[in-house]
Design an enzyme around this catalytic site. Sequence first.
Site: not given
Length: 415
Positions: A334, A386
Amino acid sequence: MSTEIKAPVFPESVAEGTVATWHKKPGEACERDELIVDIETDKVVLEVVAPADGVIEEILKDEGDTVESGEVIGRFKEGAAGSKSEESGSEESKTASASKEQEPSREDVSAAGVDEAILSPAARKLADENNVDPADVKGSGKGGRVTKEDVQAHIEGGNKAAPTSSEPRKEAAAPAADVPVGDRPEKRVPMTRLRASIAKRLVNAQQSAAMLTTFNEVNMKPVMDLRKQYKDSFEKRHGIKLGFMSFFAKAATEALKRFPAVNASIDGNDMVYHGYQDIGVAVSTDRGLVVPVVRDVDALGLADIEKKIVEYGQKAKGGKLGIEEMTGGTFTITNGGIFGSLISTPILNPPQTAILGMHKIQERPMAVNGQVEILPMMYLALSYDHRMIDGKEAVQFLVAIKEMIEDPTRILLDV
């Protein structure tokens, strides 16, 4: 003959849609293949066109109503004239009818140099909405008629006519009844299905993923110099301008090969590693953010990537992206820099495990070999899940992209 007007058959990934806009009223004349109603889903806006010349006999689903795949939303009477609706004051229908009755041949239009273009109702509506002078649009329809597709092609070609009024078109076109009044005006507008879907996905991404963001900065001078040196020959050879996104897409592809976890997705308790690189490119539209996917980027050259991105950008602005063009994707890029963003933390695009954020190029004083130099710098941000990606992998992935952008030959040599 009366026929049913049905909502399009939705793909499996789309459960239902909403009637966004009826472009024709009951009794109003329609031409074959003319747009009559928009159906908005959580991914795209689908168009329903008239099956033949005739009129809309009855509307069964009003604007805002929820519809299912293939559901009957109205009835259409083939071959019927729309004189009653035209006489009741539909200016657009009057124009279309008058134009059709007096329609000259294409040769007559060309030879006489007519200033008044002949527009289909849908084309006139699109031209009015985008402030396009019909006289500037070349018609491809029967007798030189300007179709909706002609106007759309004219708009995408960047040949919009200048406004004929000193006031902004948006203010001039807005109905007085829609403008809030009072000292502290407020206006309540229902959230579109696409906007609601985007909101739901973003909130879900933040709630379900262990999302972290790591940052770095990249010296854009090498790529900028490369563009400056080859931009003319590149455009002449490929018919497309050389942008930054293709460099980042290729750099990301090479980095994804080295760090497979960044190119993976989570499916329940399974981690799915993809052996290909399908990169989503976030595109902002009036209806909301969409992410079309450039597939098999590893097999594409810079020109192929640029062409695909431009094609998707044009389709997105015209609401023409298909479901298949926005499904899948193993990684997303993006670019908030086109709006002036200096730094941000992009949100994951589930089920992907990472997203790269590009930003504004800003000249800054940098220390280079003990000397201060002014360099065009860009902050990069990598948001990642994560649960799937360790901090070490995320940092090294971003460093790999930085190194390839600062030395583009690394992309070619795979070093």
